[in-house]
Design an enzyme around this catalytic site. Structure first.
Site, PDB file in Angstrom:
ATOM      1  N   LYS A 210       0.960  -0.775  -0.336  1.00  0.00           N
ATOM      2  CA  LYS A 210       0.217   0.260   0.236  1.00  0.00           C
ATOM      3  C   LYS A 210       0.988   1.102  -0.404  1.00  0.00           C
ATOM      4  O   LYS A 210       1.497   1.497   0.941  1.00  0.00           O
ATOM      5  CB  LYS A 210      -0.738   0.103   1.499  1.00  0.00           C
ATOM      6  CG  LYS A 210      -1.999   1.270   1.207  1.00  0.00           C
ATOM      7  CD  LYS A 210      -2.813   1.036   2.177  1.00  0.00           C
ATOM      8  CE  LYS A 210      -3.531   2.173   2.907  1.00  0.00           C
ATOM      9  NZ  LYS A 210      -4.812   2.075   3.582  1.00  0.00           N
ATOM     10  N   LYS A 264      -1.730  -1.680  -3.600  1.00  0.00           N
ATOM     11  CA  LYS A 264      -3.076  -0.433  -3.960  1.00  0.00           C
ATOM     12  C   LYS A 264      -2.196   1.137  -3.925  1.00  0.00           C
ATOM     13  O   LYS A 264      -1.648   1.103  -3.315  1.00  0.00           O
ATOM     14  CB  LYS A 264      -3.886  -0.634  -2.626  1.00  0.00           C
ATOM     15  CG  LYS A 264      -4.546   0.772  -2.588  1.00  0.00           C
ATOM     16  CD  LYS A 264      -5.763   1.077  -1.227  1.00  0.00           C
ATOM     17  CE  LYS A 264      -6.334   2.080  -0.704  1.00  0.00           C
ATOM     18  NZ  LYS A 264      -6.612   1.806   0.541  1.00  0.00           N
TER      19      LYS A 264
HETATM   20  C1  PBG Z   1      -7.587   3.530   5.129  1.00  0.00           C
HETATM   21  C2  PBG Z   1      -8.315   3.584   3.741  1.00  0.00           C
HETATM   22  C3  PBG Z   1      -7.948   4.021   2.755  1.00  0.00           C
HETATM   23  C4  PBG Z   1      -8.492   3.492   1.647  1.00  0.00           C
HETATM   24  C5  PBG Z   1      -9.040   2.344   2.214  1.00  0.00           C
HETATM   25  N1  PBG Z   1      -8.271   2.395   3.367  1.00  0.00           N
HETATM   26  C6  PBG Z   1      -7.197   5.996   2.930  1.00  0.00           C
HETATM   27  C7  PBG Z   1      -5.959   5.393   3.284  1.00  0.00           C
HETATM   28  O1  PBG Z   1      -4.927   4.925   3.844  1.00  0.00           O
HETATM   29  O2  PBG Z   1      -5.781   7.112   3.099  1.00  0.00           O
HETATM   30  C8  PBG Z   1      -8.397   4.013   0.042  1.00  0.00           C
HETATM   31  C9  PBG Z   1      -9.519   4.111  -0.662  1.00  0.00           C
HETATM   32  C10 PBG Z   1      -9.164   4.205  -1.812  1.00  0.00           C
HETATM   33  O3  PBG Z   1      -8.731   5.901  -2.411  1.00  0.00           O
HETATM   34  O4  PBG Z   1     -10.384   3.757  -2.399  1.00  0.00           O
HETATM   35  N2  PBG Z   1      -6.156   3.613   5.632  1.00  0.00           N
END
Ligand code: PBG
Length: 340
Positions: A210, A264
């Site tokens: 991520k 992601k």
């Molecule tokens: C929370 C989380 C996020 C997303 C999924 N879980 C945002 C972040 O890490 O700031 C993003 C999902 C998206 O942008 O569609 N940790």
């Protein structure tokens, strides 16, 4: 005497050895016959935003077509998922600002919004899988995924809370725990905590790679954490310049007990996705993030892109890169389309 020049056709036949690749593209039936990847409803995980109260959905301005739903409407959405053969929905809460605090304590409340939605959906539509994020950002007053001490997000103290959050969600009926926090060692600790709580069947889909990304902006609007975020998440989310590090993250998460892994964002990271698929050969998912969705919908709204075509093309690209499935806000739309 000058040699006779070969014709274009001779040149092409020499160059290609007579193998004309367009031959298989000439008809719809032959294109379908040799198609290498197939997108289906079974590939989809549908992220849904849940809010307190009842009544009309609250639209998310930066995500046209996406809204925050009441618990009641989430149950309706789960019925729609079932009817469209979408296997899993992923729940994300919009937490009332009055319930947000320094340590995200509402995340540990068995009566919080996500837990109530999970129980309601499980009672009404048990055949649909439910995935819940493990991270504190929808619950903290500073918008970070972990506990903040001074300017730092402290790892081990955060993991302790994340384990409790995971157990609370699993006990509410969540089937797939998605640690999206990027703390070190969290998968092992969460697995241990789930097992200790008797939740041996609860799966873990680790957000393994991520990245600290600009493509989460609209999601943060949707869960209401964007305006609150102090600084950025670069001390725990990955540097987007790195790919070897993604392999190390995924290897650790798998060794710690992750059943599935995730990359992601999605489209800008297809190289990472493809690499992890080849390296590990485990169920690997891609998250088509809110920013990717917003970008496409903005162009569609301006009449610059054909929405359905762009949607199917990008989702197929994830499959081509090796994804087992995709978390996408387009899930119901593409499932309808595939059915029709
Ligand atoms: C929370 C989380 C996020 C997303 C999924 N879980 C945002 C972040 O890490 O700031 C993003 C999902 C998206 O942008 O569609 N940790």
């Amino acid at each position: 005497m000058t040699a006779e020049r070969p014709s274009i056709t001779d040149r092409i036949d020499t160059a290609t050895g007579g193998m004309r690749l367009r031959r298989l593209r000439q008809a719809d039936w032959s294109r379908r016959l040799v198609r290498e990847t197939q997108l289906s409803a079974a590939d989809l995980i549908w992220p849904i935003f849940v809010r307190e109260g009842s009544g009309e959905p609250h639209p998310v301005a930066s995500m046209p077509g996406v809204a925050r739903l009441s618990v009641e409407d989430c149950v309706e959405a789960a019925r729609r998922a079932r009817d469209l053969a979408i296997p899993v929905i992923a729940l994300f809460p919009y937490t009332d600002p009055s319930l947000r605090d320094e340590t995200g304590s509402e995340a540990l409340n068995p009566e919080n919004l996500v837990c109530r939605a999970t129980r309601a959906i499980k009672a009404a539509v048990p055949e649909v899988g439910i995935m819940c994020d493990v991270a504190l950002d929808p619950y903290t007053s500073h918008g970070h995924d972990g506990v903040m001490v001074g300017e730092r997000i402290v790892n081990d103290e955060s993991v302790e809370l994340l384990c409790r959050q995971a157990v609370v969600q699993a006990e509410a009926g969540c089937d797939v725990i998605g640690p999206s926090d990027m703390m070190d060692g969290r998968v092992a600790c969460i697995r241990g905590a789930l097992d200790d709580a008797g939740c041996r069947d609860t799966m873990i889909m680790a957000y393994s790679a991520k990245y600290a990304s600009a493509f989460y902006g609209p999601f943060r609007d949707a869960v209401g954490s964007g305006g609150m975020l102090k600084g950025d998440k670069r001390t725990y989310q990955m540097d987007y310049a790195n790919s070897d590090e993604a392999v190390r993250e995924a290897a650790q998460d798998l060794a710690e007990g992750a059943d599935m892994i995730m990359v992601k964002p999605g489209l800008p990271y297809l190289d990472v996705l493809s690499r992890l698929v080849r390296e590990f050969g485990v169920p690997t998912f891609a998250y088509q993030t809110s920013g990717e969705y917003a970008m496409m919908m903005a162009a569609v709204g301006n009449g610059w892109l054909d929405g359905d075509k762009a949607m199917v093309e990008t989702l197929t690209a994830y499959k081509r890169a090796g994804a087992s499935g995709i978390l996408t806000y387009f899930s119901p739309r593409v499932a309808e389309m595939l059915r029709g």
